[in-house]
Motif scaffolding. Structure first.
Motif, PDB file in Angstrom:
ATOM      1  N   MET A  39      42.303  40.730  31.044  1.00  0.00           N
ATOM      2  CA  MET A  39      40.976  41.358  31.044  1.00  0.00           C
ATOM      3  C   MET A  39      40.340  41.331  32.430  1.00  0.00           C
ATOM      4  O   MET A  39      39.644  42.261  32.830  1.00  0.00           O
ATOM      5  CB  MET A  39      40.074  40.640  30.037  1.00  0.00           C
ATOM      6  N   GLU A  40      40.591  40.265  33.179  1.00  0.00           N
ATOM      7  CA  GLU A  40      39.988  40.164  34.514  1.00  0.00           C
ATOM      8  C   GLU A  40      40.526  41.238  35.444  1.00  0.00           C
ATOM      9  O   GLU A  40      39.832  41.671  36.373  1.00  0.00           O
ATOM     10  CB  GLU A  40      40.242  38.781  35.105  1.00  0.00           C
ATOM     11  N   TYR A  41      41.753  41.699  35.175  1.00  0.00           N
ATOM     12  CA  TYR A  41      42.329  42.749  36.003  1.00  0.00           C
ATOM     13  C   TYR A  41      41.531  44.048  35.854  1.00  0.00           C
ATOM     14  O   TYR A  41      41.156  44.687  36.846  1.00  0.00           O
ATOM     15  CB  TYR A  41      43.790  42.991  35.597  1.00  0.00           C
ATOM     16  N   ILE A  42      41.287  44.424  34.607  1.00  0.00           N
ATOM     17  CA  ILE A  42      40.534  45.648  34.352  1.00  0.00           C
ATOM     18  C   ILE A  42      39.108  45.517  34.884  1.00  0.00           C
ATOM     19  O   ILE A  42      38.542  46.473  35.425  1.00  0.00           O
ATOM     20  CB  ILE A  42      40.516  45.955  32.833  1.00  0.00           C
ATOM     21  N   LEU A  43      38.533  44.329  34.758  1.00  0.00           N
ATOM     22  CA  LEU A  43      37.176  44.095  35.239  1.00  0.00           C
ATOM     23  C   LEU A  43      37.076  44.328  36.740  1.00  0.00           C
ATOM     24  O   LEU A  43      36.145  44.994  37.217  1.00  0.00           O
ATOM     25  CB  LEU A  43      36.738  42.664  34.896  1.00  0.00           C
ATOM     26  N   ILE A  60      37.118  32.872  44.461  1.00  0.00           N
ATOM     27  CA  ILE A  60      36.866  32.433  43.083  1.00  0.00           C
ATOM     28  C   ILE A  60      38.105  31.788  42.470  1.00  0.00           C
ATOM     29  O   ILE A  60      38.004  30.897  41.624  1.00  0.00           O
ATOM     30  CB  ILE A  60      36.398  33.627  42.220  1.00  0.00           C
ATOM     31  N   GLY A  61      39.270  32.224  42.927  1.00  0.00           N
ATOM     32  CA  GLY A  61      40.506  31.680  42.379  1.00  0.00           C
ATOM     33  C   GLY A  61      41.124  32.524  41.295  1.00  0.00           C
ATOM     34  O   GLY A  61      42.036  32.081  40.600  1.00  0.00           O
ATOM     35  N   TRP A  62      40.640  33.759  41.141  1.00  0.00           N
ATOM     36  CA  TRP A  62      41.241  34.670  40.175  1.00  0.00           C
ATOM     37  C   TRP A  62      42.628  35.071  40.671  1.00  0.00           C
ATOM     38  O   TRP A  62      42.810  35.365  41.849  1.00  0.00           O
ATOM     39  CB  TRP A  62      40.371  35.906  39.980  1.00  0.00           C
ATOM     40  N   GLY A  63      43.570  35.119  39.782  1.00  0.00           N
ATOM     41  CA  GLY A  63      44.958  35.355  40.180  1.00  0.00           C
ATOM     42  C   GLY A  63      45.363  36.806  40.237  1.00  0.00           C
ATOM     43  O   GLY A  63      46.552  37.099  40.306  1.00  0.00           O
TER      44      GLY A  63
END
Length: 370
Positions: free
Chosen positions: A1-5, A74-77
């Motif tokens: 979901m974070e990818y689409i965000l 932030i550390g999002w991968g």
């Protein structure tokens, strides 16, 4: 979901930046009288600002670098596997900087074609320098693996060709930007599907930048100073980004990315078939008639639609539909039809369509004489 965000944030951030920048470009153009003046080759009848493309590169550069940096902090991968791809993206920005500079110079004071070609050549060399080049034709014309000493110079020529194709198709409102948005959106989906998120971000960010421009270009009122063209700055920027995404998608990196889609070459270029085939047709026609291939005329596909009686807006919509049809049909058929046969079918359809258009134009001219 974070990818689409992240992709959606990039899209809306770029859209917002372009929405803020373009009205200010219009004000500066009005105050400094920086207009594209009508002549016998141009469709518009009122002076229009030609600096819309100035907003493209800064907005794209800020959005992509800001989001990549923010995700790292932030550390999002989402971009954790993109370290090896950073040289490609950085050298893309290097080439865009060169083209952005020469584009602004050309839009403001004019630049000789030879000088523009040299800058385009230097910019195109950034891709092989980053290790990005056409290394496989996936069986197109029964050719598969391509050696480095052929693939790299071929890639440079291809980048120059695609960049100029977008530049030359920019003849009526919304055409170059519309064709680019269709191709960029498909690229965003293709790269996202293959987990190549940074390239998907670049594509979708560029779509976000183009939407406000498209509105001012197609629906803006020239009499009120609200209309804008992208100029060479914009068309060179779009052409170069499309070249980058095309070659990246086409390059066979199966060992590194576990990606080896046999239809990659034709799917990638089917999104650009209309501007590319149009340039080839126009150049061949000029050479056949003993004219310089670089001499401007009114024989591009949008000129044909206008000669057939279409309004500029209807011509733009018709050409976008043709481009979408080529792309969709190739994507759907590529797994069932041989690459070479499908490409030959594309060329045949394109040729028959142009012959039909020529006949309609000739019939209209005969009727007018009567």
């Amino acid at each position: 979901m974070e990818y689409i965000l992240i992709l959606l944030v990039g899209f809306f951030l770029a859209l917002s930046l372009a929405q803020m920048i373009i009205p200010r470009i219009l004000i500066i153009s009005l105050r400094k009288r920086l207009f594209d003046v009508p002549d016998f080759r141009k469709i518009h009848s009122r002076p229009v600002s030609r600096l819309g493309g100035v907003s493209f590169f800064p907005a794209i550069l800020f959005t992509v670098t800001f989001l990549v940096g923010l995700c790292k902090i932030i550390g999002w991968g989402i971009f954790s596997d993109s370290t090896s791809q950073f040289p490609e993206v950085l050298l893309l920005c290097s080439g865009l900087t060169l083209l952005f500079t020469v584009g602004i110079a050309d839009d403001l004071v004019g630049v000789r074609y030879r000088q523009k070609f040299i800058v385009q050549f230097l910019s195109a060399c950034m891709f092989p320098l980053a290790g990005l080049y056409i290394n496989d034709l996936y069986g197109l014309f029964w050719i598969h693996s391509i050696p480095v000493y052929i693939g790299m110079p071929f890639t440079v020529l291809l980048v120059i060709f695609i960049t100029n194709s977008i530049n030359l198709i920019d003849g009526i409102d919304g055409l170059a930007s519309g064709l680019s948005m269709v191709a960029l959106f498909v690229y965003a989906c293709l790269f996202a599907y293959n987990d190549l998120w940074i390239y998907s971000l670049i594509a979708l960010t560029t779509v976000g930048v183009l939407l406000p421009f498209f509105y001012f270009n197609v629906f803006g009122n020239a009499n009120r100073g609200k209309k804008i063209f992208m100029g060479d700055t914009g068309s060179l920027t779009l052409g170069f980004i499309l070249s980058f995404l095309t070659i990246k998608y086409t390059m066979n990196e199966y060992a590194e990315t576990n990606f080896n889609y046999e239809g990659a070459i034709l799917v990638a270029f089917s999104l650009l078939l209309v501007p590319c085939l149009d340039v080839i047709r126009v150049v061949m026609r000029r050479v056949r008639n003993g004219k310089s291939p670089f001499l401007p005329d009114k024989t591009h596909i949008h000129h044909k639609f206008l000669a057939m009686g279409y309004s500029p807006r209807k011509a733009m919509i018709a050409i976008l539909c043709i481009s979408f049809a080529f792309g969709l049909s190739n994507i759907l058929l590529i797994s069932h039809v041989n690459n070479t046969l499908l490409f030959i079918a594309d060329v045949v359809v394109w040729t028959v369509m142009n012959l039909w258009m020529d006949k309609v134009i000739n019939d209209r001219e005969v009727v007018k004489k009567i």
